[in-house]
Motif scaffolding. Structure first.
Motif, PDB file in Angstrom:
ATOM      1  N   ILE A 112       2.019  32.112 -42.123  1.00  0.00           N
ATOM      2  CA  ILE A 112       3.197  31.274 -42.381  1.00  0.00           C
ATOM      3  C   ILE A 112       2.969  29.844 -41.899  1.00  0.00           C
ATOM      4  O   ILE A 112       3.272  28.883 -42.620  1.00  0.00           O
ATOM      5  CB  ILE A 112       4.454  31.896 -41.726  1.00  0.00           C
ATOM      6  N   ILE A 113       2.432  29.686 -40.702  1.00  0.00           N
ATOM      7  CA  ILE A 113       2.179  28.337 -40.168  1.00  0.00           C
ATOM      8  C   ILE A 113       1.154  27.608 -41.042  1.00  0.00           C
ATOM      9  O   ILE A 113       1.320  26.427 -41.351  1.00  0.00           O
ATOM     10  CB  ILE A 113       1.697  28.391 -38.689  1.00  0.00           C
ATOM     11  N   ASN A 114       0.116  28.311 -41.469  1.00  0.00           N
ATOM     12  CA  ASN A 114      -0.865  27.697 -42.370  1.00  0.00           C
ATOM     13  C   ASN A 114      -0.218  27.270 -43.675  1.00  0.00           C
ATOM     14  O   ASN A 114      -0.464  26.176 -44.177  1.00  0.00           O
ATOM     15  CB  ASN A 114      -2.033  28.649 -42.645  1.00  0.00           C
ATOM     16  N   TRP A 115       0.622  28.134 -44.236  1.00  0.00           N
ATOM     17  CA  TRP A 115       1.272  27.809 -45.502  1.00  0.00           C
ATOM     18  C   TRP A 115       2.241  26.639 -45.339  1.00  0.00           C
ATOM     19  O   TRP A 115       2.282  25.739 -46.170  1.00  0.00           O
ATOM     20  CB  TRP A 115       2.002  29.032 -46.078  1.00  0.00           C
ATOM     21  N   LEU A 116       3.013  26.629 -44.264  1.00  0.00           N
ATOM     22  CA  LEU A 116       3.945  25.521 -44.039  1.00  0.00           C
ATOM     23  C   LEU A 116       3.219  24.192 -43.845  1.00  0.00           C
ATOM     24  O   LEU A 116       3.710  23.145 -44.260  1.00  0.00           O
ATOM     25  CB  LEU A 116       4.830  25.802 -42.821  1.00  0.00           C
ATOM     26  N   SER A 117       2.039  24.231 -43.228  1.00  0.00           N
ATOM     27  CA  SER A 117       1.316  22.985 -42.967  1.00  0.00           C
ATOM     28  C   SER A 117       0.492  22.514 -44.167  1.00  0.00           C
ATOM     29  O   SER A 117       0.327  21.307 -44.347  1.00  0.00           O
ATOM     30  CB  SER A 117       0.419  23.130 -41.737  1.00  0.00           C
ATOM     31  N   GLU A 118      -0.020  23.441 -44.963  1.00  0.00           N
ATOM     32  CA  GLU A 118      -0.841  23.079 -46.128  1.00  0.00           C
ATOM     33  C   GLU A 118      -0.674  24.119 -47.240  1.00  0.00           C
ATOM     34  O   GLU A 118      -1.595  24.898 -47.503  1.00  0.00           O
ATOM     35  CB  GLU A 118      -2.316  23.005 -45.745  1.00  0.00           C
TER      36      GLU A 118
END
Length: 133
Positions: A112-118
């Motif tokens: 989720i953090i990866n998707w939200l950031s990029e």
């Protein structure tokens, strides 16, 4: 004497630089924005693995461990910390372990953090041996 965590927070925590009027995100200068956006920017763009780990856990705190919530949803524990360090160091990662050790939960937060950031550059694939997860 300050602990390493306190030193990291002082260096990496987003703040407005009074001279440039830009937001300093661990040495990266961006236009002023909200805290979560700055943390996600730091996570996506910082090259230092320790900084990336710092921004991951700060994003988790902002999203899931907010004081207004009844309980923390992303618990930081030694196994989770090791999984995140391994994910930062490796493009591909397989994790094995006992039941209820936080594997799926931790790696879901990572995705989720990866998707939200990029979002344009993120692909997360997870498998499980049970249908419940």
């Amino acid at each position: 004497m300050s602990t390493t965590a306190e030193k990291n927070k002082k260096l990496l925590e987003p703040r407005i630089d009074p001279t440039t009027k830009k937001m300093d995100v661990g040495g990266l200068l961006i236009r002023p924005t909200n805290l979560l956006t700055a943390l996600l920017y730091g996570f996506a763009n910082h090259t230092n693995p320790k900084a990336k780990e710092f921004y991951f856990w700060r994003c988790c705190d902002e999203l899931w461990n907010n004081p207004e919530m009844p309980e923390p949803l992303m618990v930081r524990h030694p196994w989770a910390e090791e999984m995140i360090r391994a994910a930062i160091r490796n493009k591909y990662l397989a994790i094995g372990g006992s039941a209820s050790s936080g594997k799926s939960h931790t790696m879901a937060a990572w995705g989720i953090i990866n998707w939200l950031s990029e979002p344009q550059d993120t692909l997360v694939m997870m498998t499980s041996t049970t249908l419940r997860e």
